[in-house]
Enzyme design. Sequence first.
Site, PDB file in Angstrom:
ATOM      1  N   CYS A   1      35.209  39.473  41.197  1.00 50.04           N
ATOM      2  CA  CYS A   1      36.428  40.252  40.991  1.00 50.04           C
ATOM      3  C   CYS A   1      36.085  41.689  40.592  1.00 50.04           C
ATOM      4  O   CYS A   1      35.664  42.485  41.420  1.00 50.04           O
ATOM      5  CB  CYS A   1      37.327  39.561  39.979  1.00 50.04           C
ATOM      6  SG  CYS A   1      39.032  40.168  39.989  1.00 50.04           S
TER       7      CYS A   1
ATOM      8  N   GLU B   1      38.802  43.802  33.687  1.00 45.02           N
ATOM      9  CA  GLU B   1      39.486  45.004  34.143  1.00 45.02           C
ATOM     10  C   GLU B   1      38.425  46.057  34.357  1.00 45.02           C
ATOM     11  O   GLU B   1      37.754  46.488  33.418  1.00 45.02           O
ATOM     12  CB  GLU B   1      40.505  45.460  33.090  1.00 45.02           C
ATOM     13  CG  GLU B   1      41.718  46.174  33.667  1.00 45.02           C
ATOM     14  CD  GLU B   1      41.363  47.523  34.264  1.00 45.02           C
ATOM     15  OE1 GLU B   1      41.772  47.810  35.404  1.00 45.02           O
ATOM     16  OE2 GLU B   1      40.666  48.296  33.595  1.00 45.02           O
TER      17      GLU B   1
ATOM     18  N   GLU C   1      34.164  30.489  38.761  1.00 47.90           N
ATOM     19  CA  GLU C   1      33.937  29.911  37.430  1.00 47.90           C
ATOM     20  C   GLU C   1      35.174  29.225  36.877  1.00 47.90           C
ATOM     21  O   GLU C   1      35.080  28.474  35.901  1.00 47.90           O
ATOM     22  CB  GLU C   1      33.464  31.006  36.460  1.00 47.90           C
ATOM     23  CG  GLU C   1      34.529  31.966  35.968  1.00 47.90           C
ATOM     24  CD  GLU C   1      34.869  33.090  36.940  1.00 47.90           C
ATOM     25  OE1 GLU C   1      35.628  33.999  36.547  1.00 47.90           O
ATOM     26  OE2 GLU C   1      34.386  33.049  38.088  1.00 47.90           O
TER      27      GLU C   1
ATOM     28  N   HIS D   1      37.439  33.853  41.638  1.00 42.89           N
ATOM     29  CA  HIS D   1      36.776  33.411  40.414  1.00 42.89           C
ATOM     30  C   HIS D   1      36.274  31.969  40.537  1.00 42.89           C
ATOM     31  O   HIS D   1      36.953  31.030  40.087  1.00 42.89           O
ATOM     32  CB  HIS D   1      37.752  33.488  39.242  1.00 42.89           C
ATOM     33  CG  HIS D   1      38.119  34.875  38.835  1.00 42.89           C
ATOM     34  ND1 HIS D   1      37.492  35.552  37.811  1.00 42.89           N
ATOM     35  CD2 HIS D   1      39.062  35.726  39.323  1.00 42.89           C
ATOM     36  CE1 HIS D   1      38.025  36.749  37.678  1.00 42.89           C
ATOM     37  NE2 HIS D   1      38.986  36.883  38.584  1.00 42.89           N
TER      38      HIS D   1
END
Length: 223
Positions: free
Chosen positions: A92, A60, A203, A201
Site C-alpha cells: 500500500c 499514510e 498481512e 494488504h
Amino acid sequence: MQKITVGVLGIQGAFLEHKVALLRASKIASLSGIDLEIRDIRTSDQLSTELDGLIIPGGESTTMSIMMKKSHFETPLKEWVHSGSHVVWGTCAGMILLAEKIEHQKEGGQIKIGGLDVTVSRNFFGRQINSFEADVMVPDGSVVVDPLDGATDSYRGVFIRAPAVTSLHSPKVKILATLDSSDGSTIVGVQQGNIMATAFHPELTDDLRWHAHFLALILKSKC
C-alpha cells in the site's frame, strides 16, 4: 538451516500483522528449512548489512514521509534499498514510496525511495470510505512459491485507501497481480529484481502466498 533476518519498518501500519504472517509462512513445507529472525526497524542505525530483507507496511504515505524526514531516516533507507543486495517489499503506502514516479503527490508530501520503474497513483480507488475487498488475479508463475493447499490463481485482496500502478517504464518490471473488472485490468502487484510491491494488504488475510514469495526471494538472493 538457512538463517534469514528480516526487518519490518515499525513507523506506521500493520507491522505486527506482517510479523505474524512471516512466522506462519516460514513454517510451510517449501520454506521449512528457514531459521527466521524478525526485527523492528524504527531508526536508521537499525538498518544493517545483517538484514536480508525489509517490509515497508501500509499506512499514510505523507505521515510516514514526515516521520522519516524528521528522524533523518530517508537517505539511509534509500541507500539501503538501492544497494541491490537486499529484498524489499512495500504494501500500500510502501508501494507509493518505492515508485520512481507518483501521481497526485502532495506538494512537499511523500518522500521517494524509488527502485521500481513504475508510476503509482495515490488513492487510485478513492479515500478511506471507498476501501474494499476483491479477488486479485495472480498470473500463472508470477509467485515463485507453490500455492498453498486450496489456493487458486486468485487472491482475496484487502484494499484500504489503496494506490495502483498506472504505467510501467521498464521491461524488467514483472506484473504480479491485477484487479480485473468490466472497465479493464488494473495493476496492483509488481516486482523488479529484488523489490516487490502490492497495493493490497496480504498481512490482513490468512493466505500466506505473498509472505512466502517474499521469503523465497530472500533465499534465492542468498544463493
